[in-house]
Structures are given as structure tokens and as C-alpha cells.
Design a protein around this motif. Structure first.
Motif, PDB file in Angstrom:
ATOM      1  N   TYR A 154       2.684 -35.616  27.052  1.00 12.94           N
ATOM      2  CA  TYR A 154       3.123 -35.141  25.723  1.00 12.94           C
ATOM      3  C   TYR A 154       2.164 -35.624  24.658  1.00 12.94           C
ATOM      4  O   TYR A 154       1.818 -34.924  23.731  1.00 12.94           O
ATOM      5  CB  TYR A 154       4.445 -35.774  25.261  1.00 12.94           C
ATOM      6  N   LEU A 155       1.834 -36.922  24.767  1.00 13.87           N
ATOM      7  CA  LEU A 155       1.077 -37.545  23.684  1.00 13.87           C
ATOM      8  C   LEU A 155      -0.368 -37.052  23.644  1.00 13.87           C
ATOM      9  O   LEU A 155      -0.935 -36.899  22.574  1.00 13.87           O
ATOM     10  CB  LEU A 155       1.147 -39.071  23.798  1.00 13.87           C
ATOM     11  N   TYR A 156      -0.962 -36.802  24.823  1.00 12.64           N
ATOM     12  CA  TYR A 156      -2.301 -36.188  24.811  1.00 12.64           C
ATOM     13  C   TYR A 156      -2.224 -34.813  24.151  1.00 12.64           C
ATOM     14  O   TYR A 156      -3.082 -34.448  23.344  1.00 12.64           O
ATOM     15  CB  TYR A 156      -2.867 -36.048  26.232  1.00 12.64           C
ATOM     16  N   SER A 157      -1.193 -34.034  24.474  1.00 10.14           N
ATOM     17  CA  SER A 157      -1.053 -32.706  23.865  1.00 10.14           C
ATOM     18  C   SER A 157      -0.888 -32.834  22.350  1.00 10.14           C
ATOM     19  O   SER A 157      -1.496 -32.084  21.588  1.00 10.14           O
ATOM     20  CB  SER A 157       0.171 -31.968  24.418  1.00 10.14           C
ATOM     21  N   ALA A 205       6.137 -37.173  15.725  1.00  6.56           N
ATOM     22  CA  ALA A 205       7.552 -37.508  15.507  1.00  6.56           C
ATOM     23  C   ALA A 205       8.427 -36.791  16.542  1.00  6.56           C
ATOM     24  O   ALA A 205       9.325 -37.396  17.135  1.00  6.56           O
ATOM     25  CB  ALA A 205       7.974 -37.115  14.088  1.00  6.56           C
ATOM     26  N   ARG A 206       8.142 -35.531  16.791  1.00 11.57           N
ATOM     27  CA  ARG A 206       8.986 -34.761  17.713  1.00 11.57           C
ATOM     28  C   ARG A 206       8.823 -35.229  19.160  1.00 11.57           C
ATOM     29  O   ARG A 206       9.794 -35.297  19.917  1.00 11.57           O
ATOM     30  CB  ARG A 206       8.685 -33.266  17.577  1.00 11.57           C
ATOM     31  N   ALA A 207       7.591 -35.580  19.530  1.00 14.31           N
ATOM     32  CA  ALA A 207       7.365 -36.091  20.892  1.00 14.31           C
ATOM     33  C   ALA A 207       8.185 -37.365  21.101  1.00 14.31           C
ATOM     34  O   ALA A 207       8.732 -37.613  22.177  1.00 14.31           O
ATOM     35  CB  ALA A 207       5.881 -36.369  21.126  1.00 14.31           C
ATOM     36  N   MET A 208       8.280 -38.174  20.031  1.00 12.13           N
ATOM     37  CA  MET A 208       8.959 -39.468  20.143  1.00 12.13           C
ATOM     38  C   MET A 208      10.451 -39.349  20.380  1.00 12.13           C
ATOM     39  O   MET A 208      11.059 -40.221  20.995  1.00 12.13           O
ATOM     40  CB  MET A 208       8.750 -40.274  18.855  1.00 12.13           C
ATOM     41  N   VAL A 209      11.061 -38.294  19.890  1.00 13.29           N
ATOM     42  CA  VAL A 209      12.513 -38.161  20.014  1.00 13.29           C
ATOM     43  C   VAL A 209      12.889 -38.116  21.495  1.00 13.29           C
ATOM     44  O   VAL A 209      13.751 -38.869  21.960  1.00 13.29           O
ATOM     45  CB  VAL A 209      13.017 -36.901  19.272  1.00 13.29           C
ATOM     46  N   ARG A 210      12.193 -37.290  22.248  1.00 21.57           N
ATOM     47  CA  ARG A 210      12.519 -37.177  23.675  1.00 21.57           C
ATOM     48  C   ARG A 210      12.090 -38.444  24.425  1.00 21.57           C
ATOM     49  O   ARG A 210      12.812 -38.939  25.287  1.00 21.57           O
ATOM     50  CB  ARG A 210      11.815 -35.955  24.256  1.00 21.57           C
ATOM     51  N   ILE A 211      10.928 -38.956  24.072  1.00 19.32           N
ATOM     52  CA  ILE A 211      10.435 -40.149  24.752  1.00 19.32           C
ATOM     53  C   ILE A 211      11.426 -41.305  24.596  1.00 19.32           C
ATOM     54  O   ILE A 211      11.708 -42.032  25.544  1.00 19.32           O
ATOM     55  CB  ILE A 211       9.021 -40.503  24.231  1.00 19.32           C
TER      56      ILE A 211
END
Ligand SMILES: [Fe+2]
Ligand SMILES: [Fe+2]
Length: 315
Positions: free
Chosen positions: A81-84, A148-154
Motif C-alpha cells: 500500500y505504502l509504496y503505491s 491518511a487513507r492507507a493508514m486507516v486500514r493498516i
């Protein structure tokens, strides 16, 4: 060059609590700082798989093995996710991976410590994922939208990681004397490196002021570290384990725990590449990259074949 007008408008958007999206104008320094933070974060997820992957084959029961396997796979997903998300800032995945493999990129220093016993799987989940959650919950509110959005699921997955680690510690702490000793030893070795995960002291962290102004970060390193200590000490009490810090003491006036000084020499030493496992981690990542070459080649060959088929159909 960024003009003053552009910078002022940007700051106004941040102050209004707006999210910044990939196609929006942003100061070059904001973009650079985010690439640095997000790529370090992505690399940490990927390198972080190594110390725990090391124990998958030696987990003491099927249940423990399944949970650990799921956790390590989650970390791979977090890295991807974070690379993307970092790619939306105009850097390619290839560049990011190259920086990791040639040692120019940083990742969290905690993963340069070895995992010597099964109890370390407990300590890593409890303390390392516990510290990561504190940082990452803050980042769900960061000003850059994709991050921010990646972090919610993570974050949802991280709380499972933290609990599976704590449960391992709980079982060991209530086990035989030797098991309790093993849990205490893991806590002794992982406590200080976990506190180091929050980075240098605020006064030694040159990017903090600007990151706070741009709301990339909403709390400073020292604030986050204090939050971690306050949250973790009562958990250690429940385990009946002792945190290896003679200066640790509840401060009634501050409403926080006071704690001892981190060994900053050790901190900088590990950051600079001289930790116990820095070399090994980079060797392992490089070997994984080389061993995966045929997969990447096969994927490209497959994509080309599909594209050629589409061309011949439409002709
Ligand atoms: Fe993660
Ligand atoms: Fe995790």
C-alpha cells in the motif's frame, strides 16, 4: 521556484484541515518530506517481515503459526500500500526499491535487532507493533490524502498484531518459571529499542517543526514516546514483568510516567548502519530481490503476450 502566494494558499488549505491530493499543487519540500517518510515507512514494513519470518517454522503450535503467518503477510500488504501511496508523489517503485537494496534508504532501526527466542515474537507484537500503532493512528489524520487513507486500514490490522503479541507474552508470563524468564528477557532486550522507534528527541529532530506546520505529523516524537510509555507500563504490570528502567516512575503532577534516558549513542549507531543485524537484513532483502527476478520477468512476458493478443484481435 514556489512563489510566496502559492505557499500561503497551500498553508491556508492545511490550516483549514483540507487533505492534499496527488494532483494538487504542493511545495517541493512537502513532496520530498513525504517521500522520505512514506518510503521509510514502506521499507520498515518489508524489512520488518524478516525478524518474524525467521520464527514461522518454529512457532510452538499450529494456532501460533497461523497467527504469525497472517501477521507477516499483513506487513507485506502494508509495504505494498505504502509504496503505491508514495508513487503518487512522482517517484517510481523501482527507485524506492533500489534505494532500499543499495542501503541509501532508511527503515525503522528496531528491525536491526535479532529475534533470539519465541518470546521475542511476543515482545515484537506487543511493543513494536504497539509503538507503530501510536505513530500510525496519528498518521490517519496526516494532511496527505493517500497516506491518511492507507493508514486507516493498516491500523485495523496493527491492533490484531499487537494483541497476538500480547497474548504470547501473557501465556509465557503465566507459564513455567523458565517461560516467564524468557518473556522477561525479551522485554529487557526490546524495551529500549522500542522507545527509540519514535526517533530522536524533539530538539534533535530538524524536520519536526515543518512537519507539524504542514500537519504531516500531528504530535512530536517526544509526545508519542510519552504516550507509548504511559500506555505500556500498565500492560507490563498485568503481565507481572518488570520494565528494565530504574528511573521509571509515575509522576502525579505531570499525570505521566517519568522514564530514564535512552542510550542515544546506541540509537545513532544503529541508524548509521552498525546495529547487530543491519548487514544481514540488507543481504536478505537483496537475495529475495534476486531470487524473485524470474517472477518479475514472467509477469512482464505475460503482460506483453496479452497486449499482443489484444492488438492482433483488434487488427
Ligand atoms: Fe505494519
Ligand atoms: Fe504490524
Amino acid at each position: 521556484m514556489d512563489t510566496q502566494q502559492q505557499l500561503d494558499d497551500f498553508q491556508r488549505r492545511i490550516d483549514n484541515g483540507e487533505k492534499i491530493e496527488p494532483k494538487d499543487w504542493m511545495p517541493e519540500r512537502y513532496r520530498k518530506q513525504l517521500i522520505r517518510i512514506m518510503s521509510q515507512h514502506a521499507h520498515s514494513e518489508i524489512v520488518g517481515m524478516l525478524p518474524e519470518g525467521n520464527w514461522i517454522t518454529r512457532a510452538p503450535s499450529l494456532r501460533r503459526k497461523v497467527a504469525l503467518l497472517a501477521k507477516v503477510q499483513d506487513e507485506a500488504g502494508h509495504g505494498l500500500y505504502l509504496y503505491s501511496a508514495a508513487e503518487t508523489l512522482g517517484i517510481s517503485r523501482d527507485e524506492l526499491v533500489e534505494q532500499l537494496l543499495d542501503g541509501t534508504a532508511k527503515y525503522s532501526s528496531i528491525f536491526n535487532y535479532p529475534t533470539l527466542t519465541w518470546a521475542d515474537m511476543g515482545a515484537v507484537g506487543w511493543l513494536v507493533d504497539g509503538a507503530a500503532i501510536i505513530n500510525q493512528v496519528m498518521l490517519t489524520k496526516t494532511s496527505y490524502g493517500p497516506y491518511a487513507r492507507a493508514m486507516v486500514r493498516i491500523c485495523k490490522e496493527e491492533s490484531f498484531h499487537q494483541r497476538q503479541g500480547y497474548e504470547i507474552m501473557l501465556a509465557l508470563a503465566n507459564g513455567t518459571e523458565a517461560q516467564k524468564q524468557m518473556a522477561q528477557d525479551a522485554l529487557n532486550r526490546f524495551w529500549w529499542p522500542s522507545l527509540m522507534m519514535f526517533g530522536p528527541r524533539d530538539e534533535d529532530s530538524p524536520n519536526t517543526e515543518q512537519s507539524m506546520k504542514w500537519k504531516i505529523k500531528k504530535k512530536t516524537n517526544d509526545e508519542l514516546r510519552q504516550q507509548f510509555v504511559d500506555q505500556t507500563v500498565p500492560q507490563a504490570d498485568i503481565l507481572g514483568l518488570t520494565i528494565p528502567d530504574p528511573d521509571l516512575k509515575w509522576n502525579e503532577e505531570r499525570g505521566h510516567y517519568d522514564f530514564g534516558e535512552i542510550d542515544w549513542e546506541e540509537f545513532w549507531n544503529v541508524v548509521k548502519g552498525n546495529g547487530p543485524c543491519n548487514l544481514k537484513r540488507l543481504e536478505d532483502r537483496n537475495a529475495a530481490w534476486d531470487n524473485g527476478a524470474w517472477v518479475r520477468e514472467a509477469a512482464v512476458a505475460h503482460a506483453e503476450k496479452q497486449a499482443a493478443k489484444r492488438v492482433s484481435k483488434s487488427a
